[in-house]
Design a protein around this motif. Structure first.
Motif, PDB file in Angstrom:
ATOM      1  N   CYS A 115       5.342  -4.055   1.980  1.00  0.00           N
ATOM      2  CA  CYS A 115       6.349  -4.925   1.394  1.00  0.00           C
ATOM      3  C   CYS A 115       7.401  -4.903   2.685  1.00  0.00           C
ATOM      4  O   CYS A 115       7.608  -3.839   3.437  1.00  0.00           O
ATOM      5  CB  CYS A 115       7.020  -4.626   0.037  1.00  0.00           C
ATOM      6  N   ARG A 116       8.661  -5.555   2.462  1.00  0.00           N
ATOM      7  CA  ARG A 116       9.632  -5.694   3.438  1.00  0.00           C
ATOM      8  C   ARG A 116      10.260  -4.281   3.508  1.00  0.00           C
ATOM      9  O   ARG A 116      10.694  -3.821   4.797  1.00  0.00           O
ATOM     10  CB  ARG A 116      10.650  -6.921   3.058  1.00  0.00           C
ATOM     11  N   ASN A 117      10.696  -3.716   2.349  1.00  0.00           N
ATOM     12  CA  ASN A 117      11.226  -2.313   2.489  1.00  0.00           C
ATOM     13  C   ASN A 117      10.514  -1.319   3.065  1.00  0.00           C
ATOM     14  O   ASN A 117      11.132  -0.628   4.095  1.00  0.00           O
ATOM     15  CB  ASN A 117      11.801  -1.951   1.157  1.00  0.00           C
ATOM     16  N   CYS A 118       9.279  -1.022   2.804  1.00  0.00           N
ATOM     17  CA  CYS A 118       8.459  -0.244   3.290  1.00  0.00           C
ATOM     18  C   CYS A 118       8.182  -0.745   4.788  1.00  0.00           C
ATOM     19  O   CYS A 118       7.926   0.368   5.612  1.00  0.00           O
ATOM     20  CB  CYS A 118       6.994  -0.024   2.634  1.00  0.00           C
ATOM     21  N   ASP A 119       8.149  -1.766   5.337  1.00  0.00           N
ATOM     22  CA  ASP A 119       7.868  -2.034   6.563  1.00  0.00           C
ATOM     23  C   ASP A 119       9.116  -1.478   7.310  1.00  0.00           C
ATOM     24  O   ASP A 119       8.931  -1.065   8.556  1.00  0.00           O
ATOM     25  CB  ASP A 119       7.492  -3.594   6.593  1.00  0.00           C
ATOM     26  N   LYS A 120      10.313  -1.998   6.878  1.00  0.00           N
ATOM     27  CA  LYS A 120      11.534  -1.523   7.380  1.00  0.00           C
ATOM     28  C   LYS A 120      11.363   0.022   7.706  1.00  0.00           C
ATOM     29  O   LYS A 120      11.747   0.591   8.793  1.00  0.00           O
ATOM     30  CB  LYS A 120      12.802  -1.781   6.721  1.00  0.00           C
ATOM     31  N   ARG A 131       0.820  -1.352   0.064  1.00  0.00           N
ATOM     32  CA  ARG A 131       0.128   0.031  -0.107  1.00  0.00           C
ATOM     33  C   ARG A 131       0.878   1.298   0.072  1.00  0.00           C
ATOM     34  O   ARG A 131       0.249   2.324  -0.026  1.00  0.00           O
ATOM     35  CB  ARG A 131      -0.921   0.178   1.073  1.00  0.00           C
ATOM     36  N   SER A 132       2.233   0.870   0.151  1.00  0.00           N
ATOM     37  CA  SER A 132       2.975   2.334   0.280  1.00  0.00           C
ATOM     38  C   SER A 132       3.624   2.457  -1.092  1.00  0.00           C
ATOM     39  O   SER A 132       3.342   3.792  -1.642  1.00  0.00           O
ATOM     40  CB  SER A 132       4.195   1.992   1.462  1.00  0.00           C
ATOM     41  N   CYS A 133       4.485   1.842  -1.636  1.00  0.00           N
ATOM     42  CA  CYS A 133       5.096   1.828  -2.672  1.00  0.00           C
ATOM     43  C   CYS A 133       4.458   1.120  -4.091  1.00  0.00           C
ATOM     44  O   CYS A 133       4.815   1.615  -5.206  1.00  0.00           O
ATOM     45  CB  CYS A 133       6.431   1.173  -2.822  1.00  0.00           C
ATOM     46  N   GLY A 134       3.363   0.447  -3.828  1.00  0.00           N
ATOM     47  CA  GLY A 134       2.546  -0.063  -5.113  1.00  0.00           C
ATOM     48  C   GLY A 134       3.323  -1.240  -5.612  1.00  0.00           C
ATOM     49  O   GLY A 134       2.698  -1.964  -6.549  1.00  0.00           O
TER      50      GLY A 134
END
Length: 134
Positions: A125-130, A86-89
């Motif tokens: 996703c992993r990156n946005c969650d971090k 939901r953040s980077c698409g």
């Protein structure tokens, strides 16, 4: 369907989507392919319709965008499952026959014939969650 039997426009759209790291809207596709001879939205939509019909492309409903299918099993064209950030698409295609089986079993229980399935799981996703945790 073999790529050889696709129209030149459909091949261009498929190649673009296959190379893209993100889902693309029809207008993103049009902008990127304008120089290669695709100049009108209906051309893009016809190509996408053909590619979807043959299970080569999926539409991510929540994003109004399209991705190339990377799983080409015969029965996969009617089943599309995605984890959508939901953040980077970013949209990661999921191929889990247990989900397909469960959805079809539920349909049978409801006396409902499932013709097409679209499952989208929204999250980070992993990156946005971090980044969110920092």
């Amino acid at each position: 369907m073999k790529n050889k039997s696709l129209s030149p426009h459909s091949k261009k759209v498929l190649m673009l989507l296959a190379k893209s790291s993100r889902p693309l809207t029809a207008y993103d596709i049009l902008d990127k392919l304008r120089k290669s001879g695709i100049k009108a939205p209906p051309t893009v939509y016809r190509a996408l319709e053909t590619l979807i019909e043959h299970g080569l492309v999926h539409r991510i409903e929540s994003l109004g965008a399209f991705v190339a299918c990377h799983h080409h099993e015969e029965d996969h064209a009617a089943a599309a499952q995605f984890a959508v950030c939901r953040s980077c698409g970013e949209a990661a295609e999921i191929l889990d026959r247990r989900l397909t089986t469960l959805i079809r079993d539920i349909g049978r229980h409801m006396k409902f014939r499932v013709e097409r399935e679209m499952l989208e799981v929204l999250g980070l996703c992993r990156n946005c969650d971090k980044k969110a945790q920092a």
